[in-house]
Scaffold this motif. Sequence first.
Motif, mmCIF file in Angstrom:
data_model
loop_
_atom_site.group_PDB
_atom_site.id
_atom_site.type_symbol
_atom_site.label_atom_id
_atom_site.label_comp_id
_atom_site.label_asym_id
_atom_site.label_seq_id
_atom_site.Cartn_x
_atom_site.Cartn_y
_atom_site.Cartn_z
ATOM 1 N N ASP A 269 97.389 68.433 55.767
ATOM 2 C CA ASP A 269 96.304 69.119 55.062
ATOM 3 C C ASP A 269 95.289 69.707 56.037
ATOM 4 O O ASP A 269 94.792 70.822 55.818
ATOM 5 C CB ASP A 269 95.592 68.162 54.109
ATOM 6 C CG ASP A 269 96.302 68.009 52.772
ATOM 7 O OD1 ASP A 269 97.401 68.572 52.611
ATOM 8 O OD2 ASP A 269 95.752 67.327 51.890
ATOM 9 N N ARG B 74 92.542 75.595 50.205
ATOM 10 C CA ARG B 74 91.121 75.752 49.923
ATOM 11 C C ARG B 74 90.761 74.888 48.735
ATOM 12 O O ARG B 74 91.552 74.690 47.827
ATOM 13 C CB ARG B 74 90.802 77.198 49.567
ATOM 14 C CG ARG B 74 90.983 78.177 50.675
ATOM 15 C CD ARG B 74 90.568 79.560 50.254
ATOM 16 N NE ARG B 74 90.404 79.610 48.794
ATOM 17 C CZ ARG B 74 90.485 80.702 48.089
ATOM 18 N NH1 ARG B 74 90.698 81.842 48.650
ATOM 19 N NH2 ARG B 74 90.328 80.670 46.792
ATOM 20 N N HIS B 75 89.543 74.395 48.758
ATOM 21 C CA HIS B 75 89.053 73.620 47.621
ATOM 22 C C HIS B 75 88.330 74.558 46.667
ATOM 23 O O HIS B 75 87.441 75.298 47.058
ATOM 24 C CB HIS B 75 88.107 72.517 48.101
ATOM 25 C CG HIS B 75 87.405 71.828 46.983
ATOM 26 N ND1 HIS B 75 88.066 71.009 46.101
ATOM 27 C CD2 HIS B 75 86.116 71.856 46.580
ATOM 28 C CE1 HIS B 75 87.204 70.561 45.212
ATOM 29 N NE2 HIS B 75 86.021 71.053 45.478
ATOM 30 N N ASP C 141 86.216 74.614 42.973
ATOM 31 C CA ASP C 141 85.540 73.747 42.012
ATOM 32 C C ASP C 141 86.327 73.688 40.712
ATOM 33 O O ASP C 141 86.929 74.668 40.286
ATOM 34 C CB ASP C 141 84.127 74.249 41.736
ATOM 35 C CG ASP C 141 83.194 73.996 42.908
ATOM 36 O OD1 ASP C 141 83.417 73.014 43.630
ATOM 37 O OD2 ASP C 141 82.242 74.777 43.085
ATOM 38 N N LEU D 278 83.447 65.840 48.386
ATOM 39 C CA LEU D 278 84.278 66.294 49.499
ATOM 40 C C LEU D 278 84.174 65.290 50.637
ATOM 41 O O LEU D 278 83.082 64.912 51.049
ATOM 42 C CB LEU D 278 83.840 67.675 49.984
ATOM 43 C CG LEU D 278 83.988 68.835 49.001
ATOM 44 C CD1 LEU D 278 83.469 70.129 49.619
ATOM 45 C CD2 LEU D 278 85.422 68.996 48.566
ATOM 46 N N GLU E 286 86.664 71.380 52.469
ATOM 47 C CA GLU E 286 87.891 71.743 51.758
ATOM 48 C C GLU E 286 88.810 70.555 51.464
ATOM 49 O O GLU E 286 89.977 70.743 51.131
ATOM 50 C CB GLU E 286 88.686 72.818 52.523
ATOM 51 C CG GLU E 286 87.913 74.058 52.894
ATOM 52 C CD GLU E 286 87.433 74.856 51.687
ATOM 53 O OE1 GLU E 286 88.129 74.880 50.666
ATOM 54 O OE2 GLU E 286 86.357 75.451 51.781
ATOM 55 N N PHE E 287 88.311 69.324 51.617
ATOM 56 C CA PHE E 287 89.130 68.118 51.416
ATOM 57 C C PHE E 287 88.449 67.190 50.416
ATOM 58 O O PHE E 287 87.681 66.305 50.784
ATOM 59 C CB PHE E 287 89.348 67.407 52.760
ATOM 60 C CG PHE E 287 90.417 66.334 52.714
ATOM 61 C CD1 PHE E 287 91.754 66.672 52.780
ATOM 62 C CD2 PHE E 287 90.071 65.003 52.600
ATOM 63 C CE1 PHE E 287 92.734 65.696 52.745
ATOM 64 C CE2 PHE E 287 91.037 64.014 52.554
ATOM 65 C CZ PHE E 287 92.382 64.359 52.629
ATOM 66 N N PRO E 288 88.756 67.372 49.117
ATOM 67 C CA PRO E 288 88.106 66.546 48.089
ATOM 68 C C PRO E 288 88.691 65.137 48.052
ATOM 69 O O PRO E 288 89.815 64.892 48.494
ATOM 70 C CB PRO E 288 88.415 67.300 46.800
ATOM 71 C CG PRO E 288 89.680 68.036 47.084
ATOM 72 C CD PRO E 288 89.636 68.377 48.548
ATOM 73 N N GLU F 207 92.142 64.644 46.698
ATOM 74 C CA GLU F 207 93.282 64.905 47.580
ATOM 75 C C GLU F 207 93.727 63.622 48.268
ATOM 76 O O GLU F 207 94.921 63.346 48.369
ATOM 77 C CB GLU F 207 92.929 65.973 48.619
ATOM 78 C CG GLU F 207 94.081 66.338 49.533
ATOM 79 C CD GLU F 207 95.231 67.050 48.847
ATOM 80 O OE1 GLU F 207 96.272 67.228 49.498
ATOM 81 O OE2 GLU F 207 95.110 67.437 47.672
#
Length: 107
Positions: free
Chosen positions: A49, A59-60, A62, A70, A74-76, A79
Amino acid sequence: MSGIYAASLLINAACLVLLDVRFRLVFRRAPVAGAVALVVGVGFFIAWDAVGIGLGVFRHLDSRWATGILLAPEFPIEELLFLGFLTYLTLILLSGSQRWREKARRR
């Protein structure tokens, strides 16, 4: 509605734990090997990732289903939960199929 995706991942992971406990597939069979495989698998996917995020592939966006937390750009958090779920599911499927083949050979 926020957090529905994270909650569903946790509920499904709990179901995997029940399968694991009932059929002695991963952690009840070989707890140290299972933990190492889970950590290595999740670590691999986090690195995957990170490369994808760095290249702009991942890409994250919403979503009303996500928590919005997060862990990195870009890493929620969802994930990370998904990567843990995916790795654990794979370990259970591999262990279960191996056990099924072993039973079939004995017949």
